[in-house]
Structure formats: C-alpha cells, structure tokens
Write an enzyme that holds these catalytic residues in place. Sequence first.
Site, PDB file in Angstrom:
ATOM      1  N   ASP A   1     -14.568-103.167  59.143  1.00  0.00           N
ATOM      2  CA  ASP A   1     -14.711-101.778  59.782  1.00  0.00           C
ATOM      3  C   ASP A   1     -16.200-101.618  60.283  1.00  0.00           C
ATOM      4  O   ASP A   1     -16.634-101.179  61.375  1.00  0.00           O
ATOM      5  CB  ASP A   1     -14.447-100.790  58.865  1.00  0.00           C
TER       6      ASP A   1
ATOM      7  N   ARG B   1      -1.823 -92.502  57.313  1.00  0.00           N
ATOM      8  CA  ARG B   1      -2.592 -91.446  56.668  1.00  0.00           C
ATOM      9  C   ARG B   1      -2.792 -90.004  57.517  1.00  0.00           C
ATOM     10  O   ARG B   1      -2.364 -90.227  58.719  1.00  0.00           O
ATOM     11  CB  ARG B   1      -3.887 -91.928  56.222  1.00  0.00           C
TER      12      ARG B   1
ATOM     13  N   HIS C   1     -17.250 -95.303  61.856  1.00  0.00           N
ATOM     14  CA  HIS C   1     -17.827 -96.803  62.010  1.00  0.00           C
ATOM     15  C   HIS C   1     -18.224 -97.202  63.308  1.00  0.00           C
ATOM     16  O   HIS C   1     -17.659 -98.017  63.896  1.00  0.00           O
ATOM     17  CB  HIS C   1     -16.673 -97.711  61.394  1.00  0.00           C
TER      18      HIS C   1
ATOM     19  N   GLU D   1     -18.194 -92.026  56.262  1.00  0.00           N
ATOM     20  CA  GLU D   1     -18.756 -93.063  55.315  1.00  0.00           C
ATOM     21  C   GLU D   1     -20.328 -92.978  55.254  1.00  0.00           C
ATOM     22  O   GLU D   1     -20.799 -93.805  54.548  1.00  0.00           O
ATOM     23  CB  GLU D   1     -18.409 -94.345  56.330  1.00  0.00           C
TER      24      GLU D   1
ATOM     25  N   LYS E   1      -8.979 -91.728  60.763  1.00  0.00           N
ATOM     26  CA  LYS E   1      -9.515 -92.882  61.512  1.00  0.00           C
ATOM     27  C   LYS E   1     -10.439 -92.298  62.674  1.00  0.00           C
ATOM     28  O   LYS E   1     -10.369 -91.335  63.122  1.00  0.00           O
ATOM     29  CB  LYS E   1      -8.537 -94.081  61.884  1.00  0.00           C
TER      30      LYS E   1
ATOM     31  N   TYR F   1     -13.796 -90.771  59.627  1.00  0.00           N
ATOM     32  CA  TYR F   1     -14.534 -92.109  59.568  1.00  0.00           C
ATOM     33  C   TYR F   1     -14.833 -92.374  60.949  1.00  0.00           C
ATOM     34  O   TYR F   1     -13.893 -92.196  61.784  1.00  0.00           O
ATOM     35  CB  TYR F   1     -13.552 -93.154  58.894  1.00  0.00           C
TER      36      TYR F   1
END
Length: 370
Positions: free
Chosen positions: A269, A15, A96, A118, A75, A94
């Site tokens: 995740d 991505r 996490h 998120e 990510k 993101y």
Amino acid sequence: MLVGVPKEIKKQEARVGLTPAAAREYIARGHSVLVETGAGAGIGANDEAYIAVGAQIAATAADVFARAEMIVKVKEPQPQEWVQLREGQILFTYLHLAPDPDQARGLLDSGVTSVAYETVTEGNSLPLLAPMSEVAGRLSIEAAAIASRNFNGGNGLLMGGVPGVAPARVLILGGGVVGTQAARIAVGLGADVAILDRSLPRLRQLDDLFAGRARTLFSTIDSLESELSQADVVIGSVLIPGASAPKLVTRDMLGLMRPRSVIVDVAIDQGGCFETSHATTHEQPTYEVDGVIHYCVANMPGCVPTTSSHALNNATLPYGLALADGGLSAILQNPGLRAGLSTHKGKLTSEPVAEALGLSFSAPADVLAA
C-alpha cells in the site's frame, strides 16, 4: 452532521466504512447517517440493518457524495469518487498517498479536507492502522502457505513440517504490528521464524514475547542477505508512517533466494519494500520474478471483510465521532487527528507525502487557522 457511507468500489473490496453498530453510535450523538444501498452486503449487513438503527439509505453513491458533509470509507477514493468530493467536505478513510500521485492530485483539486487513517496518531502509535496491520500480518502467513503449494508454483513445503522433515524457514522484515502478528501465526504453525529489525528495544520485546521460539536479529545488509539465502518465505512489513516504504530487498538480492520461495509484501500500500513488487489483487494475487513467487495484494484485509470491518470500526469510531461533533475545530484541537490531515482546500498537509511526491507542504495548523 450528515455522515455518508458509500459502497466500496475498489476491486474485490467488501469492507464497509460504518457497520450498523457504528452508525447507531453516530445517530445517538445527534448526527444523521446516509448509507448507499448494499454498502454493508459484504459483511452480512443488509439495508434493513441500517434502517433499524436509524440510518437513511441512498440509491446511489452520487447521492451520498452530493449530500454528505463527511464521507467515511475504508479504501482510498477511486478516480470516479474523488471527482465527486468537494471543498467543505471531510473525507475520513485510508489514503496511502505517497505512492499514488494521481489520487493526491485528485484530492487537492477537489479541495476536500481529507484525514488518513494510516497517519492518525496516539502518542507514538498509529491506532487506526493497527487493526488492519494485525489482520494483514496474520493473513500474510496464510497467503504464504497457499502460495507455497506446489500447484500454485511454490516449493511444496508445509509451513510447520512434520516429524523427521524440517519446517519452512520464515523471514520477517520489521518487528512492528504486522511483523509481530505474522510471527505469532508462523510460530504457531511450527515454522522456523526469524525477525529482522533495527530497533534493539523492539528486538528485546520480541525476544521476551516469543521466548526463544523466534530468532531476533539486528538488521544489516549482511544479516539480511544471509537470511534471504536460507528463507522459504519472506514477509515484508516495514513502515515509515505516511511515506513510501524503503526498498530493502533489491532485484539482485532475489538471486540469493531459493527457487520457488515466496515473498509477501504487506507494505505494498505504501509502494512495497521489495524492488520487484507491484500491486496485485485477490483475483490474481501472485506473479513470479527470477524464480521467486511475489504476493502483493494491496487490500489484504479485504478478503476477510467481516472481521476487518468490525476491527476497523472499533478503532475509528471515537475519531469519527470527534470529527462529526467538531468538524475542522476537532482537527485543530486534536494532535492525533491533525497528524492525519492530508489535504485541505487544495493544500497538501502531510510532510512525508509531500517529500515522496515532490510537492509543496503546508503545515496543518497553518492551513486550518487560515
């Protein structure tokens, strides 16, 4: 503002943080965009596509990290990336962090201002998590169907069965975005679907949505154990925003499950909602514990990067533009972005992450005002 887009380097992640169309929007607002060469290759966007909309191309990731005032990724930064971040720079991606103390420490040490997709909010929703949750929810049933095949170690059941042969029984833990999308695909394939959740209003919504084609059950230990004993596939889709996922299914509970049944832990995740879960990759997506197949790929949407990148960019664009336009003042003034603030100048500003990692918490408004 100079906005940087490095190429994703997490294993099997194709991505991209900004598509050419999204980059064009930033440039139209007066910002500059610096894209690492090859960053869009996974979605069929070559360097020329970015140049055509006015972006600059950097030869290396190091150039992007060194020059950009804001980094837009997909990510979480990897160790070789977080050491290149710095105070005064904004990271938008993101993260996490709750199950990842090493990354949390790396971001805190860098001093970077990090905003996690998120945990950005809009009312009671998580608008930047939703598109990838939709993708992951739909993929979860595809993943379960493939893992169920005999040559992959599964029980050899066809998800929808055939006339005269019962379909697979699919149990979905959590009726949020992931669970709803998983149920859509499973019902569409003809599976016998049950959804467990602890929100009666949500169960009523799901009952209306599926009009009897999926069973809705209030989640208790009894109902969970009863459904586990009959399930061929279990989808874990429980989310507590920003925090580690609760371990709903213990190792002892695996003994209730049918041999060669399949678990898909979409919550991996955030640490996973099965006690026996650990993160896997698209290259080696499954492993077996006590006769149960576990699929725990930590970047599920990465296997469909074109769809995922465009869906993600559609959601992140207005928030990214707000950050580029206003910088720290945008975070301070926008409650949704403020909820996404995770670290700033060495302070941890996400309370669920602080609780999960046993670290001190600083209120976002306080650290920004200081």
